[in-house]
Scaffold this active site. Structure first.
Site, PDB file in Angstrom:
ATOM      1  N   ASN A  11      13.136 -23.569 -39.811  1.00  0.00           N
ATOM      2  CA  ASN A  11      13.062 -24.856 -40.506  1.00  0.00           C
ATOM      3  C   ASN A  11      12.052 -25.793 -39.849  1.00  0.00           C
ATOM      4  O   ASN A  11      11.563 -26.723 -40.485  1.00  0.00           O
ATOM      5  CB  ASN A  11      14.454 -25.511 -40.583  1.00  0.00           C
ATOM      6  CG  ASN A  11      15.179 -25.561 -39.255  1.00  0.00           C
ATOM      7  OD1 ASN A  11      14.676 -25.046 -38.256  1.00  0.00           O
ATOM      8  ND2 ASN A  11      16.335 -26.171 -39.227  1.00  0.00           N
ATOM      9  N   ARG A  32       6.883 -36.750 -46.932  1.00  0.00           N
ATOM     10  CA  ARG A  32       7.942 -37.371 -46.119  1.00  0.00           C
ATOM     11  C   ARG A  32       8.154 -38.796 -46.588  1.00  0.00           C
ATOM     12  O   ARG A  32       7.171 -39.521 -46.814  1.00  0.00           O
ATOM     13  CB  ARG A  32       7.534 -37.374 -44.647  1.00  0.00           C
ATOM     14  CG  ARG A  32       7.361 -35.976 -44.087  1.00  0.00           C
ATOM     15  CD  ARG A  32       6.811 -35.995 -42.658  1.00  0.00           C
ATOM     16  NE  ARG A  32       6.616 -34.645 -42.165  1.00  0.00           N
ATOM     17  CZ  ARG A  32       5.643 -34.278 -41.337  1.00  0.00           C
ATOM     18  NH1 ARG A  32       4.770 -35.159 -40.885  1.00  0.00           N
ATOM     19  NH2 ARG A  32       5.550 -33.022 -40.940  1.00  0.00           N
ATOM     20  N   GLY A  71       8.566 -27.077 -37.915  1.00  0.00           N
ATOM     21  CA  GLY A  71       7.143 -26.781 -37.927  1.00  0.00           C
ATOM     22  C   GLY A  71       6.492 -27.614 -36.838  1.00  0.00           C
ATOM     23  O   GLY A  71       6.486 -28.824 -36.916  1.00  0.00           O
ATOM     24  N   HIS A  72       6.023 -26.956 -35.802  1.00  0.00           N
ATOM     25  CA  HIS A  72       5.365 -27.687 -34.717  1.00  0.00           C
ATOM     26  C   HIS A  72       3.853 -27.558 -34.878  1.00  0.00           C
ATOM     27  O   HIS A  72       3.316 -26.459 -34.829  1.00  0.00           O
ATOM     28  CB  HIS A  72       5.786 -27.141 -33.351  1.00  0.00           C
ATOM     29  CG  HIS A  72       7.175 -27.544 -32.982  1.00  0.00           C
ATOM     30  ND1 HIS A  72       7.727 -27.284 -31.761  1.00  0.00           N
ATOM     31  CD2 HIS A  72       8.107 -28.211 -33.675  1.00  0.00           C
ATOM     32  CE1 HIS A  72       8.954 -27.755 -31.722  1.00  0.00           C
ATOM     33  NE2 HIS A  72       9.211 -28.310 -32.879  1.00  0.00           N
ATOM     34  N   GLY A 109      12.772 -35.766 -36.761  1.00  0.00           N
ATOM     35  CA  GLY A 109      11.827 -34.666 -36.629  1.00  0.00           C
ATOM     36  C   GLY A 109      10.421 -35.147 -36.946  1.00  0.00           C
ATOM     37  O   GLY A 109      10.213 -36.302 -37.337  1.00  0.00           O
ATOM     38  N   ASP A 110       9.444 -34.284 -36.701  1.00  0.00           N
ATOM     39  CA  ASP A 110       8.050 -34.570 -37.056  1.00  0.00           C
ATOM     40  C   ASP A 110       7.441 -35.732 -36.298  1.00  0.00           C
ATOM     41  O   ASP A 110       6.534 -36.404 -36.790  1.00  0.00           O
ATOM     42  CB  ASP A 110       7.915 -34.832 -38.570  1.00  0.00           C
ATOM     43  CG  ASP A 110       8.564 -33.735 -39.380  1.00  0.00           C
ATOM     44  OD1 ASP A 110       8.364 -32.563 -39.017  1.00  0.00           O
ATOM     45  OD2 ASP A 110       9.267 -34.037 -40.354  1.00  0.00           O
ATOM     46  N   GLN A 124      13.701 -30.506 -34.792  1.00  0.00           N
ATOM     47  CA  GLN A 124      14.285 -31.606 -35.578  1.00  0.00           C
ATOM     48  C   GLN A 124      14.485 -32.846 -34.698  1.00  0.00           C
ATOM     49  O   GLN A 124      13.715 -33.019 -33.769  1.00  0.00           O
ATOM     50  CB  GLN A 124      15.596 -31.164 -36.267  1.00  0.00           C
ATOM     51  CG  GLN A 124      15.373 -30.161 -37.387  1.00  0.00           C
ATOM     52  CD  GLN A 124      15.344 -28.732 -36.911  1.00  0.00           C
ATOM     53  OE1 GLN A 124      16.175 -28.327 -36.135  1.00  0.00           O
ATOM     54  NE2 GLN A 124      14.392 -27.979 -37.367  1.00  0.00           N
ATOM     55  N   THR A 145       6.375 -27.413 -42.743  1.00  0.00           N
ATOM     56  CA  THR A 145       6.973 -26.155 -43.198  1.00  0.00           C
ATOM     57  C   THR A 145       6.957 -26.051 -44.718  1.00  0.00           C
ATOM     58  O   THR A 145       6.667 -25.002 -45.276  1.00  0.00           O
ATOM     59  CB  THR A 145       8.428 -26.037 -42.678  1.00  0.00           C
ATOM     60  OG1 THR A 145       8.394 -26.090 -41.263  1.00  0.00           O
ATOM     61  CG2 THR A 145       9.090 -24.736 -43.111  1.00  0.00           C
ATOM     62  N   THR A 146       7.266 -27.172 -45.395  1.00  0.00           N
ATOM     63  CA  THR A 146       7.472 -27.106 -46.849  1.00  0.00           C
ATOM     64  C   THR A 146       6.400 -27.835 -47.649  1.00  0.00           C
ATOM     65  O   THR A 146       6.354 -27.694 -48.867  1.00  0.00           O
ATOM     66  CB  THR A 146       8.829 -27.739 -47.211  1.00  0.00           C
ATOM     67  OG1 THR A 146       8.805 -29.115 -46.785  1.00  0.00           O
ATOM     68  CG2 THR A 146       9.974 -27.030 -46.537  1.00  0.00           C
ATOM     69  N   GLY A 147       5.561 -28.643 -46.984  1.00  0.00           N
ATOM     70  CA  GLY A 147       4.543 -29.409 -47.699  1.00  0.00           C
ATOM     71  C   GLY A 147       5.102 -30.606 -48.463  1.00  0.00           C
ATOM     72  O   GLY A 147       4.363 -31.324 -49.133  1.00  0.00           O
ATOM     73  N   ARG A 148       6.421 -30.846 -48.359  1.00  0.00           N
ATOM     74  CA  ARG A 148       7.020 -31.961 -49.104  1.00  0.00           C
ATOM     75  C   ARG A 148       6.541 -33.303 -48.547  1.00  0.00           C
ATOM     76  O   ARG A 148       6.356 -33.445 -47.334  1.00  0.00           O
ATOM     77  CB  ARG A 148       8.558 -31.922 -48.986  1.00  0.00           C
ATOM     78  CG  ARG A 148       9.202 -30.774 -49.718  1.00  0.00           C
ATOM     79  CD  ARG A 148      10.709 -30.787 -49.524  1.00  0.00           C
ATOM     80  NE  ARG A 148      11.099 -30.498 -48.144  1.00  0.00           N
ATOM     81  CZ  ARG A 148      12.363 -30.543 -47.709  1.00  0.00           C
ATOM     82  NH1 ARG A 148      13.338 -30.886 -48.513  1.00  0.00           N
ATOM     83  NH2 ARG A 148      12.635 -30.245 -46.448  1.00  0.00           N
ATOM     84  N   LYS A 160       6.550 -33.628 -31.181  1.00  0.00           N
ATOM     85  CA  LYS A 160       7.037 -32.923 -29.981  1.00  0.00           C
ATOM     86  C   LYS A 160       6.036 -31.864 -29.543  1.00  0.00           C
ATOM     87  O   LYS A 160       5.835 -31.653 -28.357  1.00  0.00           O
ATOM     88  CB  LYS A 160       8.369 -32.211 -30.277  1.00  0.00           C
ATOM     89  CG  LYS A 160       9.546 -33.136 -30.440  1.00  0.00           C
ATOM     90  CD  LYS A 160      10.842 -32.362 -30.674  1.00  0.00           C
ATOM     91  CE  LYS A 160      10.904 -31.643 -32.003  1.00  0.00           C
ATOM     92  NZ  LYS A 160      10.958 -32.481 -33.188  1.00  0.00           N
ATOM     93  N   GLY A 161       5.429 -31.179 -30.531  1.00  0.00           N
ATOM     94  CA  GLY A 161       4.484 -30.110 -30.206  1.00  0.00           C
ATOM     95  C   GLY A 161       3.366 -30.616 -29.306  1.00  0.00           C
ATOM     96  O   GLY A 161       2.979 -29.964 -28.344  1.00  0.00           O
TER      97      GLY A 161
HETATM   98  P1  IMP Z   1      17.721 -27.399 -42.853  1.00  0.00           P
HETATM   99  O1  IMP Z   1      17.602 -27.570 -41.389  1.00  0.00           O
HETATM  100  O2  IMP Z   1      16.615 -26.560 -43.453  1.00  0.00           O
HETATM  101  O3  IMP Z   1      19.104 -26.957 -43.271  1.00  0.00           O
HETATM  102  O4  IMP Z   1      17.526 -28.855 -43.511  1.00  0.00           O
HETATM  103  C1  IMP Z   1      18.447 -29.920 -43.297  1.00  0.00           C
HETATM  104  C2  IMP Z   1      17.709 -31.249 -43.238  1.00  0.00           C
HETATM  105  O5  IMP Z   1      16.888 -31.295 -42.082  1.00  0.00           O
HETATM  106  C3  IMP Z   1      16.765 -31.504 -44.427  1.00  0.00           C
HETATM  107  O6  IMP Z   1      16.752 -32.898 -44.672  1.00  0.00           O
HETATM  108  C4  IMP Z   1      15.410 -31.045 -43.888  1.00  0.00           C
HETATM  109  O7  IMP Z   1      14.339 -31.662 -44.539  1.00  0.00           O
HETATM  110  C5  IMP Z   1      15.525 -31.509 -42.453  1.00  0.00           C
HETATM  111  N1  IMP Z   1      14.685 -30.733 -41.515  1.00  0.00           N
HETATM  112  C6  IMP Z   1      14.924 -29.495 -41.045  1.00  0.00           C
HETATM  113  N2  IMP Z   1      13.968 -29.123 -40.189  1.00  0.00           N
HETATM  114  C7  IMP Z   1      13.097 -30.156 -40.122  1.00  0.00           C
HETATM  115  C8  IMP Z   1      11.896 -30.388 -39.365  1.00  0.00           C
HETATM  116  O8  IMP Z   1      11.442 -29.569 -38.576  1.00  0.00           O
HETATM  117  N3  IMP Z   1      11.290 -31.590 -39.561  1.00  0.00           N
HETATM  118  C9  IMP Z   1      11.797 -32.531 -40.393  1.00  0.00           C
HETATM  119  N4  IMP Z   1      12.909 -32.367 -41.106  1.00  0.00           N
HETATM  120  C10 IMP Z   1      13.556 -31.178 -40.971  1.00  0.00           C
HETATM  121 MG    MG Z   2       8.153 -30.650 -37.448  1.00  0.00          MG
END
Ligand code: IMP
Ligand code: MG
Length: 327
Positions: free
Chosen positions: A40, A252, A42-43, A12-13, A174, A247-250, A16-17
């Site tokens: 989950n 990477r 974020g584009h 993911g990330d 993703q 989405t979460t600001g965490r 794609k957007g």
């Molecule tokens: P969930 O999809 O929220 O259940 O998360 C499962 C796993 O997928 C976790 O490791 C998340 O960080 C990751 N994940 C979910 N959606 C994204 C995304 O859009 N970008 C990057 N990682 C994602």
């Molecule tokens: Mg993303």
């Protein structure tokens, strides 16, 4: 019917957007379809110089193209209406453009609540996993049963199969490394992130034209497993690449690109075109490395690494792109 598919080949990330945006701008699509996941994702999209982060609404809406959240997705109603409001507030008209497949599933408050307790996977806490679990346990709720979605519901069969000249851009969420079947289980999401996942949304295989794979020239992953080697260079890549979750600001976790994973993802997705994003970030740190067969290969130069990748992917049309420039 014709369909092009955009898939992420890593975790993911990968941008794609941006590719969706480019293809919409130059294409003749009648529909853009989000085919998996939902809140989950974020584009990040830069439209007319302004940055937008969408979670569930497909990017077709920026171009006045009918944008559909497909039956492979799960939808959080609060997030959906927040996003509509946010787009409207920023001058993007959504009227008559945004739809949800009747047979998409709903993320309920109980799903959201349950996901707050996750520690094992490092989820985005958006209720995604619990919503898909209930769908497959035949205990879920389909979008068509929610009164608040009235006016937004669409029947995919009627829409795609009962009219002429339908051209669909299928936009995944993703990526391959997070796919429920092909990713590093259990550190995966709960949906199908591959081109096969697009087909589950009422797209017949013979409609598929191009499959656009998207990758970065290095890898990032967000979640509970340990991924980043303990080296200063990856902190630099995170800093220059602004590698923090949309989405979460965490933060990477970063690593060199794994070429074996990339080729596997390209093969299984049937990729015809491949865009490598964020070349400028490796240029900024001036390191050109990949992982192959568990070894780190060092090319010492941008050209050396590009030539290698083009050779490795010889039957695919390869593009290299800086961030956030266009392809
Ligand atoms: P969930 O999809 O929220 O259940 O998360 C499962 C796993 O997928 C976790 O490791 C998340 O960080 C990751 N994940 C979910 N959606 C994204 C995304 O859009 N970008 C990057 N990682 C994602
Ligand atoms: Mg993303």
């Amino acid at each position: 019917m014709e369909a092009d598919i955009i898939v992420d080949l890593q975790y993911g990330d990968c941008g794609k957007g941006k590719i969706t945006h480019q293809l919409c701008k130059g294409g003749d699509y009648t529909h853009v379809l989000r085919y998996n996941g939902s809140g989950n994702a974020g584009h990040t999209i830069i439209h007319n110089g302004k940055q937008f982060v969408t979670h569930c609404i497909p990017a077709g809406v920026f171009f006045g193209i009918k944008s559909i959240i497909g039956p492979g997705c799960v939808v959080n109603p609060d997030q959906f209406f927040d996003e509509i409001e946010e787009l409207e507030r920023n001058g993007i008209s959504t009227e008559g453009l945004v739809y949800i497949a009747e047979n998409a599933h709903v993320i309920m408050d109980s799903h959201l609540h349950e996901d707050q307790g996750d520690e094992k996977i490092g989820t985005t806490k958006q209720g995604n996993g619990p919503a898909y679990r209930d769908k497959y346990a035949r205990d879920g709720i389909r979008a068509k049963t929610l009164p608040c979605f009235e006016g937004y519901l669409i029947n995919i069969y009627d829409e795609f199969h009962q009219s002429e000249d339908v051209k669909i851009l299928c936009e995944g969420a993703q990526g391959f490394g997070l796919d429920i079947d092909w990713g590093d289980y259990p550190f995966v999401t709960s949906s199908h992130c591959t081109s096969a996942g697009a087909l589950l949304n009422g797209i017949p295989p013979r409609a598929v034209r191009n499959v656009w794979g998207v990758a970065k020239v290095y890898e990032t992953y967000v979640g509970a497993k340990s991924f980043e080697p303990d080296e200063e260079i990856f902190k630099m890549i995170r800093y220059h690449g602004k590698e923090y979750g949309a989405t979460t600001g965490r933060p990477r976790q970063c690593n060199w690109m794994n070429v074996d994973l990339l080729k596997k993802a390209a093969d299984i997705n049937g990729v015809t075109h491949l865009v490598f994003n964020k070349v400028d970030i490796l240029r900024q740190v001036n390191r050109w490395k990949v992982i192959e067969n568990d070894d780190v290969l060092d090319f010492n130069s941008e050209e050396g690494m590009k030539d290698f990748l083009i050779k490795e992917l010889d039957d695919i049309e390869v593009f290299f792109s800086d961030n956030p420039n266009s392809i």
